[in-house]
Design an enzyme around this catalytic site. Sequence first.
Site, PDB file in Angstrom:
ATOM      1  N   GLU A 129       0.864  -1.200   0.000  1.00 34.82           N
ATOM      2  CA  GLU A 129       0.000   0.000   0.000  1.00 34.82           C
ATOM      3  C   GLU A 129       0.891   1.238   0.000  1.00 34.82           C
ATOM      4  O   GLU A 129       2.098   1.132   0.260  1.00 34.82           O
ATOM      5  CB  GLU A 129      -0.892  -0.030   1.248  1.00 34.82           C
ATOM      6  CG  GLU A 129      -1.757  -1.280   1.279  1.00 34.82           C
ATOM      7  CD  GLU A 129      -2.726  -1.309   2.468  1.00 34.82           C
ATOM      8  OE1 GLU A 129      -2.686  -0.363   3.297  1.00 34.82           O
ATOM      9  OE2 GLU A 129      -3.498  -2.260   2.543  1.00 34.82           O
ATOM     10  N   GLY A 133       4.815  -1.604   2.917  1.00 35.13           N
ATOM     11  CA  GLY A 133       5.272  -2.622   1.979  1.00 35.13           C
ATOM     12  C   GLY A 133       5.822  -3.825   2.706  1.00 35.13           C
ATOM     13  O   GLY A 133       5.199  -4.885   2.745  1.00 35.13           O
ATOM     14  N   SER A 134       6.969  -3.619   3.365  1.00 38.24           N
ATOM     15  CA  SER A 134       7.611  -4.754   4.054  1.00 38.24           C
ATOM     16  C   SER A 134       6.751  -5.290   5.201  1.00 38.24           C
ATOM     17  O   SER A 134       6.740  -6.487   5.466  1.00 38.24           O
ATOM     18  CB  SER A 134       8.966  -4.306   4.618  1.00 38.24           C
ATOM     19  OG  SER A 134       9.787  -3.815   3.594  1.00 38.24           O
ATOM     20  N   THR A 160       1.831  -5.329  -9.896  1.00 30.91           N
ATOM     21  CA  THR A 160       2.188  -5.880 -11.209  1.00 30.91           C
ATOM     22  C   THR A 160       1.009  -6.642 -11.806  1.00 30.91           C
ATOM     23  O   THR A 160       0.343  -7.401 -11.094  1.00 30.91           O
ATOM     24  CB  THR A 160       3.389  -6.843 -11.042  1.00 30.91           C
ATOM     25  OG1 THR A 160       4.460  -6.159 -10.405  1.00 30.91           O
ATOM     26  CG2 THR A 160       3.870  -7.382 -12.393  1.00 30.91           C
ATOM     27  N   GLY A 344      32.212  -0.065 -21.959  1.00 29.11           N
ATOM     28  CA  GLY A 344      32.678   1.315 -22.083  1.00 29.11           C
ATOM     29  C   GLY A 344      31.531   2.229 -22.482  1.00 29.11           C
ATOM     30  O   GLY A 344      30.381   2.018 -22.060  1.00 29.11           O
ATOM     31  N   GLY A 345      31.807   3.227 -23.310  1.00 28.20           N
ATOM     32  CA  GLY A 345      30.798   4.217 -23.687  1.00 28.20           C
ATOM     33  C   GLY A 345      29.572   3.598 -24.327  1.00 28.20           C
ATOM     34  O   GLY A 345      28.438   4.017 -24.057  1.00 28.20           O
ATOM     35  N   GLU A 368       9.166  -8.210  -3.605  1.00 31.57           N
ATOM     36  CA  GLU A 368       8.973  -9.517  -2.936  1.00 31.57           C
ATOM     37  C   GLU A 368       9.990  -9.736  -1.805  1.00 31.57           C
ATOM     38  O   GLU A 368      10.503 -10.839  -1.605  1.00 31.57           O
ATOM     39  CB  GLU A 368       9.011 -10.650  -3.963  1.00 31.57           C
ATOM     40  CG  GLU A 368       7.876 -10.487  -4.976  1.00 31.57           C
ATOM     41  CD  GLU A 368       7.643 -11.684  -5.844  1.00 31.57           C
ATOM     42  OE1 GLU A 368       7.652 -12.799  -5.321  1.00 31.57           O
ATOM     43  OE2 GLU A 368       7.418 -11.482  -7.035  1.00 31.57           O
ATOM     44  N   GLU A 372      17.174  -6.291   2.879  1.00 31.22           N
ATOM     45  CA  GLU A 372      17.224  -6.195   4.353  1.00 31.22           C
ATOM     46  C   GLU A 372      16.196  -7.135   4.983  1.00 31.22           C
ATOM     47  O   GLU A 372      16.488  -7.822   5.975  1.00 31.22           O
ATOM     48  CB  GLU A 372      16.959  -4.751   4.804  1.00 31.22           C
ATOM     49  CG  GLU A 372      18.041  -3.751   4.411  1.00 31.22           C
ATOM     50  CD  GLU A 372      18.005  -3.354   2.936  1.00 31.22           C
ATOM     51  OE1 GLU A 372      16.948  -3.543   2.292  1.00 31.22           O
ATOM     52  OE2 GLU A 372      19.030  -2.873   2.418  1.00 31.22           O
TER      53      GLU A 372
HETATM   54  C1  LIG Z   1       8.040  -2.387 -10.117  1.00 30.14           C
HETATM   55  C2  LIG Z   1       7.431  -2.885  -8.843  1.00 30.14           C
HETATM   56  C3  LIG Z   1       6.539  -3.955  -8.866  1.00 30.14           C
HETATM   57  C4  LIG Z   1       5.932  -4.383  -7.672  1.00 30.14           C
HETATM   58  N1  LIG Z   1       4.966  -5.371  -7.729  1.00 30.14           N
HETATM   59  C5  LIG Z   1       4.260  -5.655  -6.583  1.00 30.14           C
HETATM   60  C6  LIG Z   1       3.132  -6.549  -6.626  1.00 30.14           C
HETATM   61  O1  LIG Z   1       2.789  -7.130  -7.677  1.00 30.14           O
HETATM   62  N2  LIG Z   1       2.423  -6.766  -5.485  1.00 30.14           N
HETATM   63  C7  LIG Z   1       2.754  -6.155  -4.299  1.00 30.14           C
HETATM   64  O2  LIG Z   1       2.066  -6.369  -3.320  1.00 30.14           O
HETATM   65  N3  LIG Z   1       3.820  -5.304  -4.231  1.00 30.14           N
HETATM   66  C8  LIG Z   1       4.563  -5.040  -5.338  1.00 30.14           C
HETATM   67  N4  LIG Z   1       5.622  -4.176  -5.284  1.00 30.14           N
HETATM   68  C9  LIG Z   1       5.982  -3.574  -4.002  1.00 30.14           C
HETATM   69  C10 LIG Z   1       7.255  -4.153  -3.388  1.00 30.14           C
HETATM   70  O3  LIG Z   1       7.059  -5.494  -3.024  1.00 30.14           O
HETATM   71  C11 LIG Z   1       7.627  -3.239  -2.206  1.00 30.14           C
HETATM   72  O4  LIG Z   1       8.069  -2.006  -2.740  1.00 30.14           O
HETATM   73  C12 LIG Z   1       8.673  -3.862  -1.319  1.00 30.14           C
HETATM   74  O5  LIG Z   1       8.147  -4.982  -0.637  1.00 30.14           O
HETATM   75  C13 LIG Z   1       9.230  -2.865  -0.296  1.00 30.14           C
HETATM   76  O6  LIG Z   1       8.201  -2.220   0.380  1.00 30.14           O
HETATM   77  P1  LIG Z   1       8.194  -0.610   0.499  1.00 30.14           P
HETATM   78  O7  LIG Z   1       8.374  -0.067  -0.871  1.00 30.14           O
HETATM   79  O8  LIG Z   1       6.994  -0.203   1.246  1.00 30.14           O
HETATM   80  O9  LIG Z   1       9.497  -0.294   1.326  1.00 30.14           O
HETATM   81  P2  LIG Z   1       9.557  -0.152   2.927  1.00 30.14           P
HETATM   82  O10 LIG Z   1       8.957  -1.356   3.555  1.00 30.14           O
HETATM   83  O11 LIG Z   1       9.040   1.179   3.293  1.00 30.14           O
HETATM   84  O12 LIG Z   1      11.129  -0.190   3.138  1.00 30.14           O
HETATM   85  C14 LIG Z   1      11.947   0.948   2.881  1.00 30.14           C
HETATM   86  C15 LIG Z   1      13.373   0.601   3.299  1.00 30.14           C
HETATM   87  O13 LIG Z   1      13.388   0.271   4.695  1.00 30.14           O
HETATM   88  C16 LIG Z   1      13.944  -0.999   4.892  1.00 30.14           C
HETATM   89  N5  LIG Z   1      13.291  -1.677   5.997  1.00 30.14           N
HETATM   90  C17 LIG Z   1      11.957  -1.780   6.245  1.00 30.14           C
HETATM   91  N6  LIG Z   1      11.729  -2.497   7.345  1.00 30.14           N
HETATM   92  C18 LIG Z   1      12.948  -2.870   7.812  1.00 30.14           C
HETATM   93  C19 LIG Z   1      13.379  -3.633   8.925  1.00 30.14           C
HETATM   94  N7  LIG Z   1      12.511  -4.198   9.778  1.00 30.14           N
HETATM   95  N8  LIG Z   1      14.718  -3.828   9.093  1.00 30.14           N
HETATM   96  C20 LIG Z   1      15.613  -3.297   8.221  1.00 30.14           C
HETATM   97  N9  LIG Z   1      15.259  -2.553   7.158  1.00 30.14           N
HETATM   98  C21 LIG Z   1      13.937  -2.352   6.954  1.00 30.14           C
HETATM   99  C22 LIG Z   1      13.706  -1.732   3.583  1.00 30.14           C
HETATM  100  O14 LIG Z   1      14.622  -2.813   3.410  1.00 30.14           O
HETATM  101  C23 LIG Z   1      13.918  -0.631   2.575  1.00 30.14           C
HETATM  102  O15 LIG Z   1      15.295  -0.488   2.324  1.00 30.14           O
HETATM  103  C24 LIG Z   1       6.269  -3.767  -6.452  1.00 30.14           C
HETATM  104  C25 LIG Z   1       7.205  -2.712  -6.436  1.00 30.14           C
HETATM  105  C26 LIG Z   1       7.749  -2.253  -7.610  1.00 30.14           C
HETATM  106  C27 LIG Z   1       8.681  -1.079  -7.564  1.00 30.14           C
END
Ligand SMILES: Cc1cc2nc3c(=O)[nH]c(=O)nc-3n(C[C@H](O)[C@H](O)[C@H](O)COP(=O)(O)OP(=O)(O)OC[C@H]3O[C@@H](n4cnc5c(N)ncnc54)[C@H](O)[C@@H]3O)c2cc1C
Length: 386
Positions: A129, A133-134, A160, A344-345, A368, A372
Amino acid sequence: MDFQLELSDEQRALQATVREFAEGEIAPHAAEWDRSATCPTPTIRKLGELGIMGLPFPEQYGGLGAGTLAFAVAIEELARVDSSVAITVAASVSLGGTPILSFGTEEQKQRWLVPLARGDTLGAFASTEPGMGSDVQGAQTTARPDGEGWLLNGTKAYITNAGTELSAFVTTTALTGQRPDGRPELSTFIVPVDAPGFAPQRPYHKMGWHASDTRELAYQDCRVHSDALLGERGAGARVFLATLDGGRIGVAAMGVGLAQGCLDHAVSWANQRCAFGQPIARYQAVSFELADLKTRIQAARALVYRAAALKDAGRGVTEEAAQAKLFSSELAVHAANVAMQVHGGFGYIEESPIPRFYRDAKILTIGEGTSEILKLVIARTMGLTV
Ligand SMILES: Cc1cc2nc3c(=O)[nH]c(=O)nc-3n(C[C@H](O)[C@H](O)[C@H](O)COP(=O)(O)OP(=O)(O)OC[C@H]3O[C@@H](n4cnc5c(N)ncnc54)[C@H](O)[C@@H]3O)c2cc1C
């Protein structure tokens, strides 16, 4: 001990078929699809005719019953030439189809999985959302019982495969209440793309994966029937985690394929490009870098095959899938960097495929499960309290 040293004859035949298809029907068009941000749905249909869109699924659900290892081999071959096509296939199979195979009713499998496995439709999985994400437990999208079914409200981000002409459904994680211990109760719903109140937004302008469809999705009093619930109410986190275990093997295979594509281009260039009177391959600064890259690709492939073979043997693969994805996605970024340096270039010019590989590599360390988060998953399996 079986280290899966050799692919079977069938897996090798599949590898040859997908390589021929990728080189003949995808490679010549990949740059144009990338430039025009076109998801090549006719090509997806052709992959369906070859059985690739249902490769790991049982034959009774329109698949080939070839297993996860065969699927990884196919995804690797696709990503060797074009990551956008590879992720379109991988997301439909791993994120769209697999949760329905694992958690769906017979009726749900017949309705959603069979056409997906044949390549007539694409599936999507929406967890992320704008504010989460994570941390899936932070989902804000809600689903509440209403009459015969459920009403969903919220927004999903970066999804996706939800807005192509083949897109049929988006499996969606939503908050359905609170558990007795105060944690959120999550459930999963199969939302048809024509459900009232479901609105895919305009595609994002991305750094890479230009020919893969990625959108924000709005659910505004989105009404689905009671048979849209996938698995039991409250099983959302379990569906999500199981889906990611399989999905990570697919993304890891993409990393291996992209790295192999970079290596193949770099070797060919190093042998023909001359500097100071001889091919640059003769300089150890170049040849050692490529020898090192080949070695690391073999190691990544071994991790991917092992995770896939274990999954095919019915074993849990949380740790193995996380390791395979962590290693091969970071390797893909490195490989694209090496390939650009060796070129290279010319490696910086869009006439060469290298910039596309370079732009497509980075997302593999994010989607996915970021690198981290994968380290967190692995550390937990080691008994480390993180
Ligand atoms: C092109 C593309 C296609 C995608 N397709 C899908 C899809 O089909 N379905 C879907 O559901 N999602 C999809 N995603 C979303 C993707 O899975 C998320 O962007 C990803 O899981 C990371 O979540 P976030 O962007 O909210 O990052 P955040 O969770 O906000 O993380 C930001 C940073 O903080 C770090 N971080 C967060 N929590 C911790 C922790 N506990 N310890 C250490 N570091 C932490 C992360 O590693 C990252 O470096 C897609 C994203 C992109 C860009």
